[in-house]
Scaffold this motif. Structure first.
Motif, PDB file in Angstrom:
ATOM      1  N   ILE A  30       4.659 -13.693  -6.469  1.00  0.00           N
ATOM      2  CA  ILE A  30       4.542 -12.249  -6.206  1.00  0.00           C
ATOM      3  C   ILE A  30       4.606 -11.982  -4.707  1.00  0.00           C
ATOM      4  CG2 ILE A  30       2.955 -10.270  -6.325  1.00  0.00           C
ATOM      5  CD1 ILE A  30       2.032 -11.529  -9.070  1.00  0.00           C
ATOM      6  N   VAL A  31       3.902 -12.782  -3.930  1.00  0.00           N
ATOM      7  CA  VAL A  31       3.920 -12.627  -2.472  1.00  0.00           C
ATOM      8  C   VAL A  31       5.345 -12.744  -1.946  1.00  0.00           C
ATOM      9  CG1 VAL A  31       3.224 -13.727  -0.299  1.00  0.00           C
ATOM     10  CG2 VAL A  31       1.537 -13.352  -2.096  1.00  0.00           C
ATOM     11  N   LYS A  32       6.067 -13.745  -2.422  1.00  0.00           N
ATOM     12  CA  LYS A  32       7.446 -13.964  -1.972  1.00  0.00           C
ATOM     13  C   LYS A  32       8.365 -12.831  -2.446  1.00  0.00           C
ATOM     14  CE  LYS A  32      11.099 -17.407  -1.933  1.00  0.00           C
ATOM     15  NZ  LYS A  32      11.519 -18.735  -2.337  1.00  0.00           N
ATOM     16  N   LYS A  33       8.238 -12.460  -3.722  1.00  0.00           N
ATOM     17  CA  LYS A  33       9.104 -11.436  -4.317  1.00  0.00           C
ATOM     18  C   LYS A  33       9.031 -10.110  -3.566  1.00  0.00           C
ATOM     19  CE  LYS A  33       9.832  -9.172  -8.809  1.00  0.00           C
ATOM     20  NZ  LYS A  33       9.354  -9.156 -10.217  1.00  0.00           N
ATOM     21  N   TYR A  34       7.820  -9.733  -3.134  1.00  0.00           N
ATOM     22  CA  TYR A  34       7.625  -8.433  -2.477  1.00  0.00           C
ATOM     23  C   TYR A  34       7.428  -8.542  -0.962  1.00  0.00           C
ATOM     24  CZ  TYR A  34       7.256  -6.883  -7.263  1.00  0.00           C
ATOM     25  OH  TYR A  34       7.525  -6.623  -8.588  1.00  0.00           O
ATOM     26  N   GLY A  35       7.584  -9.747  -0.421  1.00  0.00           N
ATOM     27  CA  GLY A  35       7.444  -9.924   1.024  1.00  0.00           C
ATOM     28  C   GLY A  35       6.053  -9.578   1.529  1.00  0.00           C
ATOM     29  N   LEU A  36       5.049  -9.881   0.736  1.00  0.00           N
ATOM     30  CA  LEU A  36       3.682  -9.500   1.095  1.00  0.00           C
ATOM     31  C   LEU A  36       3.079 -10.377   2.184  1.00  0.00           C
ATOM     32  CD1 LEU A  36       2.291  -8.730  -2.479  1.00  0.00           C
ATOM     33  CD2 LEU A  36       3.340  -7.152  -0.841  1.00  0.00           C
ATOM     34  N   ASP A  37       3.815 -11.401   2.603  1.00  0.00           N
ATOM     35  CA  ASP A  37       3.304 -12.284   3.646  1.00  0.00           C
ATOM     36  C   ASP A  37       3.756 -11.858   5.040  1.00  0.00           C
ATOM     37  OD1 ASP A  37       5.919 -12.913   3.049  1.00  0.00           O
ATOM     38  OD2 ASP A  37       5.636 -15.072   3.122  1.00  0.00           O
ATOM     39  N   SER A  38       4.480 -10.760   5.134  1.00  0.00           N
ATOM     40  CA  SER A  38       4.853 -10.278   6.457  1.00  0.00           C
ATOM     41  C   SER A  38       3.609  -9.739   7.149  1.00  0.00           C
ATOM     42  CB  SER A  38       5.914  -9.168   6.361  1.00  0.00           C
ATOM     43  OG  SER A  38       5.344  -7.971   5.865  1.00  0.00           O
ATOM     44  N   GLU A  39       3.634  -9.734   8.460  1.00  0.00           N
ATOM     45  CA  GLU A  39       2.470  -9.253   9.221  1.00  0.00           C
ATOM     46  C   GLU A  39       2.154  -7.800   8.874  1.00  0.00           C
ATOM     47  OE1 GLU A  39       1.077  -8.699  13.841  1.00  0.00           O
ATOM     48  OE2 GLU A  39       2.454 -10.325  13.359  1.00  0.00           O
ATOM     49  N   GLU A  40       3.193  -6.996   8.757  1.00  0.00           N
ATOM     50  CA  GLU A  40       3.007  -5.571   8.460  1.00  0.00           C
ATOM     51  C   GLU A  40       2.371  -5.373   7.077  1.00  0.00           C
ATOM     52  OE1 GLU A  40       5.828  -1.758   7.478  1.00  0.00           O
ATOM     53  OE2 GLU A  40       6.505  -3.113   9.055  1.00  0.00           O
ATOM     54  N   LYS A  41       2.919  -6.045   6.062  1.00  0.00           N
ATOM     55  CA  LYS A  41       2.379  -5.862   4.709  1.00  0.00           C
ATOM     56  C   LYS A  41       1.006  -6.516   4.558  1.00  0.00           C
ATOM     57  CE  LYS A  41       6.373  -4.620   2.070  1.00  0.00           C
ATOM     58  NZ  LYS A  41       7.194  -4.866   0.888  1.00  0.00           N
ATOM     59  N   SER A  42       0.796  -7.649   5.216  1.00  0.00           N
ATOM     60  CA  SER A  42      -0.525  -8.297   5.156  1.00  0.00           C
ATOM     61  C   SER A  42      -1.593  -7.374   5.717  1.00  0.00           C
ATOM     62  CB  SER A  42      -0.521  -9.613   5.935  1.00  0.00           C
ATOM     63  OG  SER A  42       0.322 -10.547   5.333  1.00  0.00           O
ATOM     64  N   SER A  43      -1.283  -6.732   6.830  1.00  0.00           N
ATOM     65  CA  SER A  43      -2.224  -5.786   7.440  1.00  0.00           C
ATOM     66  C   SER A  43      -2.447  -4.582   6.533  1.00  0.00           C
ATOM     67  CB  SER A  43      -1.714  -5.319   8.798  1.00  0.00           C
ATOM     68  OG  SER A  43      -1.714  -6.380   9.714  1.00  0.00           O
ATOM     69  N   ALA A  44      -1.367  -4.087   5.932  1.00  0.00           N
ATOM     70  CA  ALA A  44      -1.482  -2.942   5.037  1.00  0.00           C
ATOM     71  C   ALA A  44      -2.338  -3.294   3.816  1.00  0.00           C
ATOM     72  CB  ALA A  44      -0.095  -2.472   4.591  1.00  0.00           C
ATOM     73  N   ILE A  45      -2.156  -4.493   3.283  1.00  0.00           N
ATOM     74  CA  ILE A  45      -2.954  -4.940   2.133  1.00  0.00           C
ATOM     75  C   ILE A  45      -4.419  -5.045   2.521  1.00  0.00           C
ATOM     76  CG2 ILE A  45      -3.425  -6.899   0.608  1.00  0.00           C
ATOM     77  CD1 ILE A  45      -0.339  -7.349   0.587  1.00  0.00           C
ATOM     78  N   ALA A  46      -4.681  -5.662   3.671  1.00  0.00           N
ATOM     79  CA  ALA A  46      -6.068  -5.818   4.135  1.00  0.00           C
ATOM     80  C   ALA A  46      -6.728  -4.453   4.308  1.00  0.00           C
ATOM     81  CB  ALA A  46      -6.106  -6.606   5.430  1.00  0.00           C
ATOM     82  N   ASP A  47      -6.027  -3.542   4.941  1.00  0.00           N
ATOM     83  CA  ASP A  47      -6.576  -2.191   5.141  1.00  0.00           C
ATOM     84  C   ASP A  47      -6.808  -1.483   3.808  1.00  0.00           C
ATOM     85  OD1 ASP A  47      -6.494  -2.578   7.865  1.00  0.00           O
ATOM     86  OD2 ASP A  47      -4.673  -1.375   8.179  1.00  0.00           O
ATOM     87  N   PHE A  48      -5.860  -1.621   2.905  1.00  0.00           N
ATOM     88  CA  PHE A  48      -5.961  -0.961   1.601  1.00  0.00           C
ATOM     89  C   PHE A  48      -7.134  -1.514   0.801  1.00  0.00           C
ATOM     90  CE2 PHE A  48      -4.327  -0.095  -2.784  1.00  0.00           C
ATOM     91  CZ  PHE A  48      -4.195   1.281  -2.669  1.00  0.00           C
ATOM     92  N   LEU A  49      -7.309  -2.836   0.821  1.00  0.00           N
ATOM     93  CA  LEU A  49      -8.371  -3.460   0.029  1.00  0.00           C
ATOM     94  C   LEU A  49      -9.760  -3.283   0.630  1.00  0.00           C
ATOM     95  CD1 LEU A  49      -6.665  -6.796  -1.094  1.00  0.00           C
ATOM     96  CD2 LEU A  49      -6.928  -4.668  -2.388  1.00  0.00           C
ATOM     97  N   THR A  50      -9.837  -3.149   1.940  1.00  0.00           N
ATOM     98  CA  THR A  50     -11.146  -3.018   2.582  1.00  0.00           C
ATOM     99  C   THR A  50     -11.538  -1.574   2.850  1.00  0.00           C
ATOM    100  OG1 THR A  50     -10.188  -3.236   4.800  1.00  0.00           O
ATOM    101  CG2 THR A  50     -10.944  -5.267   3.718  1.00  0.00           C
ATOM    102  N   GLY A  51     -10.651  -0.657   2.532  1.00  0.00           N
ATOM    103  CA  GLY A  51     -10.972   0.753   2.743  1.00  0.00           C
ATOM    104  C   GLY A  51     -10.847   1.181   4.186  1.00  0.00           C
ATOM    105  N   SER A  52     -10.174   0.366   5.014  1.00  0.00           N
ATOM    106  CA  SER A  52     -10.002   0.714   6.423  1.00  0.00           C
ATOM    107  C   SER A  52      -9.134   1.950   6.607  1.00  0.00           C
ATOM    108  CB  SER A  52      -9.380  -0.456   7.190  1.00  0.00           C
ATOM    109  OG  SER A  52     -10.252  -1.563   7.165  1.00  0.00           O
ATOM    110  N   SER A  53      -8.426   2.318   5.552  1.00  0.00           N
ATOM    111  CA  SER A  53      -7.571   3.502   5.643  1.00  0.00           C
ATOM    112  C   SER A  53      -8.368   4.783   5.436  1.00  0.00           C
ATOM    113  CB  SER A  53      -6.443   3.403   4.606  1.00  0.00           C
ATOM    114  OG  SER A  53      -6.995   3.288   3.310  1.00  0.00           O
TER     115      SER A  53
END
Length: 104
Positions: A30-53
């Motif tokens: 899944i990470v590879k398929k959606y490019g979730l390991d890029s710096e931009e998406k990793s940061s977006a995921i972290a922010d989304f999951l931790t409520g930083s947004s």
């Protein structure tokens, strides 16, 4: 059957290890398929999951799927593996604290 009581914990541990291996492979795909390991998406995921947004509610698989453009089923796999990692981190920290590792 006579040795089942002795064997059962070993079998259960092996089954659990196999399940973790399969889950991790799915997560990696899944990470590879959606490019979730890029710096931009990793940061977006972290922010989304931790409520930083700014949104502190729990993240549902449907919310995650919509945000990152994947089916809900894949979001479930992704989020469940994140939970495995968080649980491992917490258990490791507790074990280290109990053993005095890292204590000052």
């Amino acid at each position: 059957k006579q040795n089942w009581k002795l064997h059962k914990p070993v079998c259960n541990d092996a089954f659990q290890a196999d399940q973790y291996t399969l889950h991790k492979k799915s997560f990696d795909q899944i990470v590879k398929k959606y490019g979730l390991d890029s710096e931009e998406k990793s940061s977006a995921i972290a922010d989304f999951l931790t409520g930083s947004s700014g949104d502190s509610k729990a993240v549902s698989p449907a919310d995650f799927a919509e945000k990152f453009g994947m089916p809900v089923e894949e979001a479930v796999v992704f989020l469940e593996w994140i939970k495995v990692g968080v649980k491992f981190k917490q258990e490791s920290a507790e074990a280290a604290k109990k053993s005095g590792i890292g204590a000052r």
